[in-house]
Write a protein that holds these residues in place. Structure first.
Motif, PDB file in Angstrom:
ATOM      1  N   SER A  42       0.829  -1.209   0.000  1.00 42.96           N
ATOM      2  CA  SER A  42       0.000   0.000   0.000  1.00 42.96           C
ATOM      3  C   SER A  42       0.864   1.259   0.000  1.00 42.96           C
ATOM      4  N   HIS A  43       1.933   1.213   0.769  1.00 47.33           N
ATOM      5  CA  HIS A  43       2.835   2.361   0.844  1.00 47.33           C
ATOM      6  C   HIS A  43       3.437   2.673  -0.530  1.00 47.33           C
ATOM      7  N   ALA A  44       3.906   1.650  -1.214  1.00 48.07           N
ATOM      8  CA  ALA A  44       4.505   1.849  -2.542  1.00 48.07           C
ATOM      9  C   ALA A  44       3.481   2.378  -3.545  1.00 48.07           C
ATOM     10  N   LEU A  45       2.294   1.799  -3.541  1.00 48.31           N
ATOM     11  CA  LEU A  45       1.272   2.206  -4.505  1.00 48.31           C
ATOM     12  C   LEU A  45       0.782   3.622  -4.226  1.00 48.31           C
ATOM     13  N   ARG A  46       0.640   3.964  -2.974  1.00 48.66           N
ATOM     14  CA  ARG A  46       0.209   5.329  -2.639  1.00 48.66           C
ATOM     15  C   ARG A  46       1.289   6.331  -3.024  1.00 48.66           C
ATOM     16  N   GLN A  47       2.546   5.998  -2.752  1.00 44.71           N
ATOM     17  CA  GLN A  47       3.633   6.910  -3.108  1.00 44.71           C
ATOM     18  C   GLN A  47       3.743   7.106  -4.615  1.00 44.71           C
ATOM     19  N   ALA A  48       3.373   6.095  -5.391  1.00 44.97           N
ATOM     20  CA  ALA A  48       3.430   6.236  -6.848  1.00 44.97           C
ATOM     21  C   ALA A  48       2.584   7.425  -7.308  1.00 44.97           C
ATOM     22  N   CYS A  49       1.455   7.647  -6.650  1.00 45.45           N
ATOM     23  CA  CYS A  49       0.563   8.743  -7.036  1.00 45.45           C
ATOM     24  C   CYS A  49       0.715   9.986  -6.153  1.00 45.45           C
ATOM     25  N   GLN A  50       1.036   9.812  -4.899  1.00 44.90           N
ATOM     26  CA  GLN A  50       1.097  10.951  -3.978  1.00 44.90           C
ATOM     27  C   GLN A  50       2.505  11.538  -3.839  1.00 44.90           C
ATOM     28  N   ARG A 101      -3.501   2.512  -9.788  1.00 43.45           N
ATOM     29  CA  ARG A 101      -4.685   2.837  -8.978  1.00 43.45           C
ATOM     30  C   ARG A 101      -5.550   1.598  -8.756  1.00 43.45           C
ATOM     31  N   LYS A 102      -5.686   0.781  -9.803  1.00 48.17           N
ATOM     32  CA  LYS A 102      -6.453  -0.461  -9.668  1.00 48.17           C
ATOM     33  C   LYS A 102      -5.752  -1.401  -8.684  1.00 48.17           C
ATOM     34  N   ALA A 103      -4.444  -1.494  -8.774  1.00 51.33           N
ATOM     35  CA  ALA A 103      -3.686  -2.335  -7.845  1.00 51.33           C
ATOM     36  C   ALA A 103      -3.852  -1.838  -6.412  1.00 51.33           C
ATOM     37  N   GLU A 104      -3.876  -0.535  -6.237  1.00 53.61           N
ATOM     38  CA  GLU A 104      -4.060   0.034  -4.895  1.00 53.61           C
ATOM     39  C   GLU A 104      -5.425  -0.359  -4.325  1.00 53.61           C
ATOM     40  N   GLN A 105      -6.449  -0.358  -5.145  1.00 54.87           N
ATOM     41  CA  GLN A 105      -7.783  -0.770  -4.686  1.00 54.87           C
ATOM     42  C   GLN A 105      -7.796  -2.251  -4.307  1.00 54.87           C
ATOM     43  N   GLN A 106      -7.130  -3.076  -5.113  1.00 55.29           N
ATOM     44  CA  GLN A 106      -7.077  -4.509  -4.827  1.00 55.29           C
ATOM     45  C   GLN A 106      -6.327  -4.780  -3.522  1.00 55.29           C
ATOM     46  N   VAL A 107      -5.218  -4.089  -3.331  1.00 52.28           N
ATOM     47  CA  VAL A 107      -4.437  -4.259  -2.110  1.00 52.28           C
ATOM     48  C   VAL A 107      -5.239  -3.772  -0.908  1.00 52.28           C
ATOM     49  N   SER A 108      -6.000  -2.713  -1.083  1.00 50.93           N
ATOM     50  CA  SER A 108      -6.843  -2.200  -0.002  1.00 50.93           C
ATOM     51  C   SER A 108      -7.871  -3.244   0.426  1.00 50.93           C
ATOM     52  N   ARG A 109      -8.491  -3.882  -0.539  1.00 53.58           N
ATOM     53  CA  ARG A 109      -9.469  -4.939  -0.220  1.00 53.58           C
ATOM     54  C   ARG A 109      -8.788  -6.110   0.486  1.00 53.58           C
ATOM     55  N   LYS A 110      -7.619  -6.476   0.007  1.00 58.07           N
ATOM     56  CA  LYS A 110      -6.875  -7.567   0.645  1.00 58.07           C
ATOM     57  C   LYS A 110      -6.517  -7.197   2.082  1.00 58.07           C
ATOM     58  N   GLY A 111      -6.052  -5.980   2.287  1.00 55.09           N
ATOM     59  CA  GLY A 111      -5.699  -5.529   3.627  1.00 55.09           C
ATOM     60  C   GLY A 111      -6.896  -5.492   4.553  1.00 55.09           C
ATOM     61  N   GLN A 112      -8.029  -5.074   4.037  1.00 52.09           N
ATOM     62  CA  GLN A 112      -9.240  -5.046   4.850  1.00 52.09           C
ATOM     63  C   GLN A 112      -9.600  -6.456   5.303  1.00 52.09           C
ATOM     64  N   SER A 113      -9.525  -7.400   4.395  1.00 51.93           N
ATOM     65  CA  SER A 113      -9.836  -8.789   4.735  1.00 51.93           C
ATOM     66  C   SER A 113      -8.855  -9.326   5.785  1.00 51.93           C
ATOM     67  N   GLN A 114      -7.580  -9.035   5.612  1.00 50.72           N
ATOM     68  CA  GLN A 114      -6.581  -9.473   6.581  1.00 50.72           C
ATOM     69  C   GLN A 114      -6.845  -8.862   7.954  1.00 50.72           C
ATOM     70  N   ALA A 115      -7.141  -7.586   7.966  1.00 52.47           N
ATOM     71  CA  ALA A 115      -7.395  -6.892   9.233  1.00 52.47           C
ATOM     72  C   ALA A 115      -8.624  -7.468   9.926  1.00 52.47           C
ATOM     73  N   GLN A 116      -9.656  -7.790   9.169  1.00 47.29           N
ATOM     74  CA  GLN A 116     -10.861  -8.366   9.767  1.00 47.29           C
ATOM     75  C   GLN A 116     -10.569  -9.738  10.366  1.00 47.29           C
ATOM     76  N   ARG A 117      -9.812 -10.578   9.651  1.00 47.57           N
ATOM     77  CA  ARG A 117      -9.469 -11.904  10.182  1.00 47.57           C
ATOM     78  C   ARG A 117      -8.641 -11.777  11.456  1.00 47.57           C
ATOM     79  N   LEU A 118      -7.694 -10.855  11.456  1.00 50.92           N
ATOM     80  CA  LEU A 118      -6.868 -10.649  12.637  1.00 50.92           C
ATOM     81  C   LEU A 118      -7.709 -10.131  13.793  1.00 50.92           C
ATOM     82  N   SER A 119      -8.587  -9.207  13.507  1.00 50.81           N
ATOM     83  CA  SER A 119      -9.460  -8.651  14.534  1.00 50.81           C
ATOM     84  C   SER A 119     -10.351  -9.740  15.134  1.00 50.81           C
TER      85      SER A 119
END
Length: 139
Positions: A42-50, A101-119
């Protein structure tokens, strides 16, 4: 799925019920490593645009390591996974475009799923000792 929502889920799970990484089971430790990798992506993909001065996801990774209070070896593993995720996506998406940008959205969804499982795992781990105590109190 928005980035603020994802990080809210992650931090709520980790801050509300802090569990030292040493006390986590192997599955949770692997989930933390996977989440660290995803934060790096996420950090790499966000930095690509920001731009390279953007530290949004890196600061969340720092917070994750602070909350976890992991032993030195596990802390190093989490940081290595973050750096590996970062390097992987940085080389794959060096510039901001539709694909990044599409990759960033996909990674965001993956991260959300990981965070929910961990939670869920953290909440379950905190409920189990209570239910044992409740059972013993009923005797």
């Amino acid at each position: 799925m928005s980035r603020p929502f994802l990080i809210g889920v992650v931090l709520a799970a980790l801050v509300a019920t802090p569990v030292l990484a040493q006390e986590r089971d192997a599955k949770d430790r692997q989930r933390l490593l996977d989440l660290a990798y995803t934060l790096g992506e996420s950090h790499a993909l966000r930095q690509a645009c920001q731009g390279e001065t953007d530290q949004y996801w890196r600061s969340r990774m720092v917070r994750l390591t602070e909350v976890e209070q992991a032993d030195q070896a596990f802390d190093a593993q989490m940081r290595e996974r973050f750096n590996t995720g970062f390097a992987s996506r940085r080389s794959e998406y060096p510039t901001c475009d539709d694909a990044s940008r599409k990759a960033e959205q996909q990674v965001s969804r993956k991260g959300q799923s990981q965070a929910q499982r961990l939670s869920q795992s953290v909440r379950q781990a905190h409920r189990e000792p209570d239910s044992v105590a409740d059972d013993e109190g009923a005797r």
